[in-house]
Design a protein around this motif. Structure first.
Motif, PDB file in Angstrom:
ATOM      1  N   PRO A 160      47.303  43.497  44.875  1.00  0.00           N
ATOM      2  CA  PRO A 160      46.566  43.090  43.674  1.00  0.00           C
ATOM      3  C   PRO A 160      45.583  44.173  43.249  1.00  0.00           C
ATOM      4  CG  PRO A 160      46.632  41.299  45.271  1.00  0.00           C
ATOM      5  CD  PRO A 160      47.197  42.500  45.958  1.00  0.00           C
ATOM      6  N   THR A 161      45.326  44.249  41.977  1.00  0.00           N
ATOM      7  CA  THR A 161      44.450  45.288  41.444  1.00  0.00           C
ATOM      8  C   THR A 161      43.022  45.076  41.939  1.00  0.00           C
ATOM      9  OG1 THR A 161      45.811  45.432  39.447  1.00  0.00           O
ATOM     10  CG2 THR A 161      43.588  46.358  39.341  1.00  0.00           C
ATOM     11  N   PHE A 180      38.114  33.526  36.773  1.00  0.00           N
ATOM     12  CA  PHE A 180      37.987  33.295  38.204  1.00  0.00           C
ATOM     13  C   PHE A 180      37.876  34.640  38.933  1.00  0.00           C
ATOM     14  CE2 PHE A 180      40.030  29.384  36.813  1.00  0.00           C
ATOM     15  CZ  PHE A 180      39.346  28.430  37.525  1.00  0.00           C
ATOM     16  N   LEU A 181      37.153  34.634  40.056  1.00  0.00           N
ATOM     17  CA  LEU A 181      36.993  35.829  40.889  1.00  0.00           C
ATOM     18  C   LEU A 181      37.439  35.483  42.299  1.00  0.00           C
ATOM     19  CD1 LEU A 181      35.972  38.702  41.514  1.00  0.00           C
ATOM     20  CD2 LEU A 181      33.717  37.715  41.921  1.00  0.00           C
ATOM     21  N   TYR A 209      50.639  36.975  40.707  1.00  0.00           N
ATOM     22  CA  TYR A 209      49.859  35.754  40.465  1.00  0.00           C
ATOM     23  C   TYR A 209      48.362  36.058  40.393  1.00  0.00           C
ATOM     24  CZ  TYR A 209      48.056  31.033  40.875  1.00  0.00           C
ATOM     25  OH  TYR A 209      47.383  29.860  40.646  1.00  0.00           O
ATOM     26  N   VAL A 210      47.860  36.858  41.322  1.00  0.00           N
ATOM     27  CA  VAL A 210      46.429  37.178  41.331  1.00  0.00           C
ATOM     28  C   VAL A 210      46.046  37.984  40.096  1.00  0.00           C
ATOM     29  CG1 VAL A 210      44.630  38.451  42.566  1.00  0.00           C
ATOM     30  CG2 VAL A 210      46.229  37.021  43.832  1.00  0.00           C
ATOM     31  N   ASN A 211      46.835  39.006  39.762  1.00  0.00           N
ATOM     32  CA  ASN A 211      46.512  39.837  38.600  1.00  0.00           C
ATOM     33  C   ASN A 211      46.553  39.049  37.301  1.00  0.00           C
ATOM     34  OD1 ASN A 211      46.203  42.048  40.259  1.00  0.00           O
ATOM     35  ND2 ASN A 211      48.236  42.884  39.869  1.00  0.00           N
ATOM     36  N   GLY A 212      47.407  38.036  37.229  1.00  0.00           N
ATOM     37  CA  GLY A 212      47.544  37.276  35.994  1.00  0.00           C
ATOM     38  C   GLY A 212      46.536  36.161  35.821  1.00  0.00           C
ATOM     39  N   ASN A 213      45.783  35.807  36.849  1.00  0.00           N
ATOM     40  CA  ASN A 213      44.914  34.638  36.750  1.00  0.00           C
ATOM     41  C   ASN A 213      43.454  34.887  37.114  1.00  0.00           C
ATOM     42  OD1 ASN A 213      46.845  32.105  36.344  1.00  0.00           O
ATOM     43  ND2 ASN A 213      47.856  33.487  37.801  1.00  0.00           N
ATOM     44  N   LEU A 215      40.144  37.969  38.585  1.00  0.00           N
ATOM     45  CA  LEU A 215      39.716  39.270  39.080  1.00  0.00           C
ATOM     46  C   LEU A 215      39.808  39.257  40.602  1.00  0.00           C
ATOM     47  CD1 LEU A 215      36.523  39.907  36.887  1.00  0.00           C
ATOM     48  CD2 LEU A 215      38.819  40.838  36.540  1.00  0.00           C
ATOM     49  N   PHE A 216      40.020  40.434  41.191  1.00  0.00           N
ATOM     50  CA  PHE A 216      40.192  40.511  42.646  1.00  0.00           C
ATOM     51  C   PHE A 216      39.273  41.599  43.180  1.00  0.00           C
ATOM     52  CE2 PHE A 216      42.423  42.041  46.509  1.00  0.00           C
ATOM     53  CZ  PHE A 216      42.443  40.840  47.209  1.00  0.00           C
ATOM     54  N   TRP A 217      38.378  41.203  44.116  1.00  0.00           N
ATOM     55  CA  TRP A 217      37.428  42.141  44.732  1.00  0.00           C
ATOM     56  C   TRP A 217      37.606  42.089  46.242  1.00  0.00           C
ATOM     57  CZ3 TRP A 217      33.539  42.021  48.332  1.00  0.00           C
ATOM     58  CH2 TRP A 217      32.659  43.108  48.355  1.00  0.00           C
TER      59      TRP A 217
END
Length: 476
Positions: A160-161, A180-181, A209-213, A215-217
């Motif tokens: 995921p980004t 969402f984060l 799924y994560v990239n489309g819904n 932010l990912f930290w």
């Protein structure tokens, strides 16, 4: 069940205190040390500090089996000590012999006397370590970027980004964009981390799924930024994921996933959490859009009003100049009367504008309350059967005399009771629930929003009264 939860919370607090005192960042190793000392934090800290100084431990467990992953933290004498060796140090009553006590006392004073000459060197080494630690300190952005480079070097570029910024920046962006984060805390020393990274983080479905819904930290708990976030979320094990979104105008953790799961389980849990909290973000988006439009309208009206005032002032200035230079005293009195008339008109226009703004604010508030009633109605749990042993009947009396009655479970949250009352059209927008005999206020705040009815003191059939605090809020 309550005693087990209290014991778990108490041990978490002991673990946090042990980490603060010793400065160890690895929660798993600290937990092992505390377990070997029967969760006696004073003895565990003393043994840890003695071990760092090369002194003898003060606690000797009876068992001789240890986890092989933590062997470097203990001496061979501690590992190989048997029950017979412990028993030989005790007399028939189970207490240490006088000779043993004298020997320990002499050794303690001898070690203290020998450590005195080395105190300046220990102080100097501590100062140097602090200086080098300050020089080597990294920024939160450097910690995040370093973890990204290390992860791609170890597991590849399919993931995921990663959000390239600090944790605070990620929270601010998620709040500003109403998204969402999802945060991930990485522990390279945990036995499940390798499997999670190779089976889940690098999975195409999980990535999409994560990239489309959301932010990912992500960050490593060994870094300064990762350790700071770890202290904030208080994770229990790894791998650790937490979903955060805007709730009650603040960023709140709405779901936690700890331990190894399958990819499908991760995605299904995230989907369920998003479905449960999507209504909050939709309502926030609608409210933000309405406030933006109202703000733009007010700015346009204020600009038009100021332009009109400037034009009137220019005309008044020209009229005053002509009056002073060419007109006589009568014309000057006429100009003064015209000026007062304009001032009265301006005052009347300002009062009308203030009244219009007040009415518009009232309409916006009524619309927001109506929307909030619809949203909260979906959150009220289903009414349990009267035959359920844990069900209680709650009778609520509104300030206008209307009565509301419904059954709840003792395990239902106090928030559910407030939502049920708020959804009634005759209920005030702001209120608290109170009981008369004895007098008690069941206030709903950040500390009690997840409190159950049983913990709040509503364990049997009860009658509560709605105390209207809306008038105080309106005056504010």
């Amino acid at each position: 069940m309550a005693e087990a939860n209290d014991d778990s919370v108490s041990r978490s607090e002991i673990l946090a205190q042990f980490q603060d005192i010793t400065g160890y960042s690895d929660a798993e190793k600290c937990r092992i040390v505390l377990e070997r000392h029967n969760w006696d934090i004073e003895t565990a800290v003393q043994d840890t500090l003695n071990e760092a100084e090369g002194s003898q431990p003060v606690f000797h467990p009876l068992q001789n089996s240890f986890d092989g992953s933590d062997e470097e933290n203990y001496s061979a004498n501690d590992i190989n000590m048997t029950q017979n060796q412990v028993s030989s140090a005790r007399n028939a009553t189970g207490s240490p012999t006088p000779n043993t006590e004298v020997q320990r006392f002499g050794q303690s004073w001898l070690l203290w006397a020998l450590s005195v000459p080395f105190l300046p060197f220990r102080f100097a080494s501590s100062v140097l370590c602090d200086i080098f630690g300050w020089i080597a300190r990294t920024t939160p952005l450097e910690d995040v970027l370093r973890f990204k480079d290390d992860f791609e070097r170890e597991y590849g570029a399919i993931h995921p980004t990663f959000y390239q910024g600090s944790y605070s920046q990620a929270l601010n962006d998620a709040k500003r964009e109403l998204r969402f984060l999802l945060i991930y805390l990485h522990s390279s020393e945990h036995q499940d981390t390798e499997e999670f990274c190779r089976s889940t983080m690098t999975n195409e479905g999980f990535k999409e799924y994560v990239n489309g819904n959301m932010l990912f930290w992500a960050a490593n708990v060994k870094s300064s930024e990762g350790y700071r976030v770890s202290r904030a979320v208080r994770e229990a094990t790894y791998p650790f994921l937490a979903l955060i979104c805007l709730r009650d105008n603040r960023m709140t953790v709405v779901g936690r996933m700890e331990g190894i799961l399958t990819v499908d389980d991760y995605i299904s849990r995230l989907a369920r959490l998003i479905a449960d909290n999507e209504a909050l973000l939709v309502a926030a988006r609608v409210d933000r859009q309405e406030r933006t439009q109202a703000q733009q309208l007010r700015e346009e009206q204020d600009e038009a009003y100021l332009e009109s005032v400037r034009a009137d002032q220019e005309k008044a200035t020209i009229l005053d100049l002509v009056t002073v230079e060419d007109w006589g005293e009568e014309e000057e009195i006429f100009a003064e009367g015209e000026r007062k008339k304009r001032e009265e008109e301006d005052k009347k226009r300002q009062e009308e504008e203030a009244r219009r703004r007040k009415e518009e604010a009232k309409r916006n508030r009524e619309h927001s309350i109506a929307q909030d009633r619809v949203d909260r109605k979906c959150r009220v749990p289903d009414e349990p059967d009267a035959t359920n042993a844990d069900s209680i009947r709650v009778l609520i009396k509104l300030s206008n005399g209307k009565r509301l009655e419904r059954r709840f479970l003792k395990s239902h949250q106090l928030q559910a009771l407030y939502d049920f009352v708020f959804c009634d059209e005759e209920s005030p927008a702001e209120f608290v629930l109170v009981s008369n005999f004895p007098r008690k206020v069941y206030a709903l705040d950040s500390a009690s929003e997840h409190q159950t009815l049983e913990h709040a003191g509503i364990e049997t059939n009860a009658m509560l009264f709605v105390q209207n605090i809306e008038e105080e809020s309106d005056s504010d």
